[in-house]
Design a protein around this motif. Structure first.
Motif, mmCIF file in Angstrom:
data_model
loop_
_atom_site.group_PDB
_atom_site.id
_atom_site.type_symbol
_atom_site.label_atom_id
_atom_site.label_comp_id
_atom_site.label_asym_id
_atom_site.label_seq_id
_atom_site.Cartn_x
_atom_site.Cartn_y
_atom_site.Cartn_z
ATOM 1 N N LEU A 14 -1.689 3.620 -6.679
ATOM 2 C CA LEU A 14 -0.278 3.686 -7.021
ATOM 3 C C LEU A 14 0.039 2.577 -8.018
ATOM 4 C CD1 LEU A 14 1.198 4.244 -3.436
ATOM 5 C CD2 LEU A 14 1.283 5.897 -5.309
ATOM 6 N N ASN A 15 0.969 2.840 -8.914
ATOM 7 C CA ASN A 15 1.337 1.872 -9.946
ATOM 8 C C ASN A 15 2.744 1.340 -9.715
ATOM 9 O OD1 ASN A 15 -1.117 2.355 -11.468
ATOM 10 N ND2 ASN A 15 -0.194 4.294 -12.124
ATOM 11 N N ASP A 16 3.002 0.163 -10.266
ATOM 12 C CA ASP A 16 4.339 -0.420 -10.171
ATOM 13 C C ASP A 16 5.378 0.570 -10.689
ATOM 14 O OD1 ASP A 16 2.917 -2.583 -9.366
ATOM 15 O OD2 ASP A 16 3.673 -3.965 -10.899
ATOM 16 N N GLY A 17 6.442 0.715 -9.922
ATOM 17 C CA GLY A 17 7.512 1.631 -10.314
ATOM 18 C C GLY A 17 7.367 3.033 -9.755
ATOM 19 N N ASP A 18 6.189 3.369 -9.192
ATOM 20 C CA ASP A 18 5.999 4.706 -8.615
ATOM 21 C C ASP A 18 6.918 4.911 -7.423
ATOM 22 O OD1 ASP A 18 4.068 5.345 -10.440
ATOM 23 O OD2 ASP A 18 2.371 5.183 -9.068
ATOM 24 N N HIS A 19 7.455 6.123 -7.317
ATOM 25 C CA HIS A 19 8.214 6.500 -6.128
ATOM 26 C C HIS A 19 7.224 6.916 -5.045
ATOM 27 C CE1 HIS A 19 11.981 6.153 -8.203
ATOM 28 N NE2 HIS A 19 11.607 7.020 -9.127
ATOM 29 N N ALA A 20 7.378 6.348 -3.862
ATOM 30 C CA ALA A 20 6.433 6.602 -2.777
ATOM 31 C C ALA A 20 7.180 6.699 -1.453
ATOM 32 C CB ALA A 20 5.385 5.482 -2.734
ATOM 33 N N VAL A 21 6.415 6.879 -0.391
ATOM 34 C CA VAL A 21 6.970 6.938 0.966
ATOM 35 C C VAL A 21 6.136 6.038 1.853
ATOM 36 C CG1 VAL A 21 7.411 8.407 2.970
ATOM 37 C CG2 VAL A 21 7.863 9.279 0.680
ATOM 38 N N LEU A 22 6.783 5.147 2.593
ATOM 39 C CA LEU A 22 6.084 4.332 3.579
ATOM 40 C C LEU A 22 6.127 5.080 4.911
ATOM 41 C CD1 LEU A 22 5.947 0.573 4.007
ATOM 42 C CD2 LEU A 22 6.649 1.919 6.000
ATOM 43 N N VAL A 23 4.952 5.312 5.490
ATOM 44 C CA VAL A 23 4.830 6.108 6.711
ATOM 45 C C VAL A 23 4.396 5.216 7.874
ATOM 46 C CG1 VAL A 23 3.599 8.018 7.814
ATOM 47 C CG2 VAL A 23 4.217 8.177 5.386
ATOM 48 N N VAL A 24 5.088 5.333 9.003
ATOM 49 C CA VAL A 24 4.706 4.592 10.209
ATOM 50 C C VAL A 24 5.011 5.457 11.427
ATOM 51 C CG1 VAL A 24 6.942 3.393 10.293
ATOM 52 C CG2 VAL A 24 4.971 2.442 11.520
ATOM 53 N N ARG A 25 4.070 5.475 12.380
ATOM 54 C CA ARG A 25 4.239 6.263 13.600
ATOM 55 C C ARG A 25 5.227 5.571 14.549
ATOM 56 N NH1 ARG A 25 2.080 11.300 12.629
ATOM 57 N NH2 ARG A 25 -0.044 11.152 11.814
ATOM 58 N N PRO A 26 6.059 6.339 15.269
ATOM 59 C CA PRO A 26 7.048 5.740 16.192
ATOM 60 C C PRO A 26 6.434 4.830 17.241
ATOM 61 C CG PRO A 26 7.564 8.043 15.821
ATOM 62 C CD PRO A 26 6.228 7.800 15.162
ATOM 63 N N GLU A 27 5.229 5.173 17.743
ATOM 64 C CA GLU A 27 4.628 4.360 18.807
ATOM 65 C C GLU A 27 4.091 3.026 18.302
ATOM 66 O OE1 GLU A 27 1.337 7.268 17.487
ATOM 67 O OE2 GLU A 27 3.527 7.272 17.747
ATOM 68 N N ARG A 28 4.044 2.833 16.980
ATOM 69 C CA ARG A 28 3.591 1.557 16.415
ATOM 70 C C ARG A 28 4.738 0.563 16.251
ATOM 71 N NH1 ARG A 28 -1.280 3.284 17.674
ATOM 72 N NH2 ARG A 28 -2.308 4.594 16.142
ATOM 73 N N ILE A 29 5.962 1.007 16.505
ATOM 74 C CA ILE A 29 7.147 0.182 16.254
ATOM 75 C C ILE A 29 7.661 -0.433 17.554
ATOM 76 C CG2 ILE A 29 9.526 0.208 15.396
ATOM 77 C CD1 ILE A 29 8.740 2.602 13.656
ATOM 78 N N GLN A 30 8.021 -1.705 17.498
ATOM 79 C CA GLN A 30 8.656 -2.384 18.628
ATOM 80 C C GLN A 30 10.106 -2.709 18.268
ATOM 81 O OE1 GLN A 30 6.412 -5.496 20.699
ATOM 82 N NE2 GLN A 30 4.623 -4.958 19.440
ATOM 83 N N VAL A 31 10.951 -2.694 19.283
ATOM 84 C CA VAL A 31 12.367 -2.989 19.093
ATOM 85 C C VAL A 31 12.695 -4.272 19.844
ATOM 86 C CG1 VAL A 31 14.725 -2.156 19.421
ATOM 87 C CG2 VAL A 31 12.903 -0.542 18.848
#
Length: 362
Positions: A270-287
């Motif tokens: 990916l290059n600077d300025g590219d439109h992308a999506v950051l993906v993360v699974r719900p079970e990897r997240i803490q609140v």
């Protein structure tokens, strides 16, 4: 001896100007459980039909033990097929249904009797051999169909959505039976399903289909942990997909701007300025409470929009001031005290950089 039991090369099937299957290639090892997974219309069933001989390829080739299948009619391919609707003969007993493929091959009656007895023992139906399909449960009918497909000892077993008509509990029971048969008898299986959980649980490898092509072919764990495209990340399990822009790299990390400055692994350049999506699974997240997350972690601050209690876990939907939502799934572990946030609570959702993938937008 063939290196692979089954090989498909540049397989295409065209209907009225539409490519149902478009340049599909894969190789399958002896004794492997290979699942073709994808949404309706993705080409997985059409691929199975071409292997079985129920459909002819527009182009490309299929080899079984290094021999081309294309010239052979379905009944000469030495392939067993199990359909979703079972396709049992209602006027025949269980025994006669299972014996039918052997009778069609003119196997001697003594051998038919021995083989049918053996395969009914394997699928646990030896005590219902004189019943008719209408006298059986859905799970028993499915096992009769499986026994019939196995009785002539095919080189390959094809299964097309075989558990789709069963309820959840029965489906899980048959899954366990199929895995046991595969493990104990070393049967080579090509299995078609649209059920992601079924594919992840049962398979040695999974081929994920989309729009007539295979987008990724790998182990269930690799596909779940390292999806090769945004489609796979979104289709397999549940994912948070955060729109971002690439602003730089730092070693193996891709640095992005979205809801906040974040980092993640990028499986493709990916290059600077590219439109992308950051993906993360719900079970990897803490609140946690605001500001209490570890330094350097990816984070989103906001409030709890909703909390759903699921028994062994809690599902939080966290939304920030810009309206960006994030789903977190926290396990309720005995003896481990975690904050129990209610709707409206101000919180911080955080996760490790290594748990994030940065993928190109569609």
């Amino acid at each position: 001896m063939a290196q692979h039991i089954l090989e498909a090369s540049m397989l295409c099937k065209r209907y009225d100007g539409f490519n149902a299957v478009d340049k599909v290639s894969f190789a399958m090892r002896e004794g492997e459980f290979l699942t073709l997974l994808g949404p309706s219309g993705s080409g997985k069933t059409t691929t199975l039909q071409m292997i079985s001989g129920l459909a002819s390829p527009t182009s490309g080739s299929i080899l079984l033990d290094d021999e081309p299948l294309d010239p052979l009619p379905p009944h000469k391919r030495n392939i067993g097929v199990v359909f979703q609707n079972y396709a049992l003969f209602p006027h025949m007993t269980v025994y006669k249904n299972v014996a039918f493929p052997l009778e069609a091959r003119r196997v001697k009656s003594a051998e038919i009797k021995q083989r049918v007895k053996e395969v009914l023992e394997v699928v646990g139906l030896h005590d219902v051999d004189n019943r008719y399909p209408a006298q059986l449960s859905g799970g028993q009918q499915q096992r009769v169909a499986l026994a019939r497909a196995m009785v002539f000892r095919p080189r390959l077993l094809l299964m097309d959505e075989p558990l789709g008509a069963l309820d959840k509990k029965l489906r899980e029971q048959i899954q366990i039976e199929l895995m046991r048969l595969h493990r104990e008898r070393g049967i080579s299986i090509v299995y078609v399903t649209h059920d992601q959980e079924e594919a992840l649980v049962m398979s040695d490898r999974v081929a994920v289909f989309n729009k007539g092509r295979i987008e990724q072919l790998s182990t269930p764990q690799d596909i779940y942990e390292n999806p090769g495209s945004l489609f796979i990340a979104d289709f397999i399990g549940e994912s948070n997909c955060i729109p971002v822009s690439v602003v730089g790299t730092d070693g193996s990390d891709c640095i992005v701007d979205g809801a906040s400055r974040m980092r993640g692994r990028a499986p493709c350049a990916l290059n600077d300025g590219d439109h992308a999506v950051l993906v993360v699974r719900p079970e990897r997240i803490q609140v946690t409470t605001p500001g209490a997350g570890p330094s350097g972690a990816n984070a989103l601050s906001g409030h709890v929009k909703s909390m759903i209690y699921l028994g062994r876990s809690r599902k939080y939907v966290v939304v920030n001031s810009a309206g960006q939502e994030l789903v977190a799934l926290e396990q309720c572990i005995e003896g481990q005290k975690r904050p129990n946030f209610v709707e409206g609570s101000e919180v911080m959702a955080f996760w490790s950089n290594s748990e994030s993938l940065v993928l190109p937008r569609r």
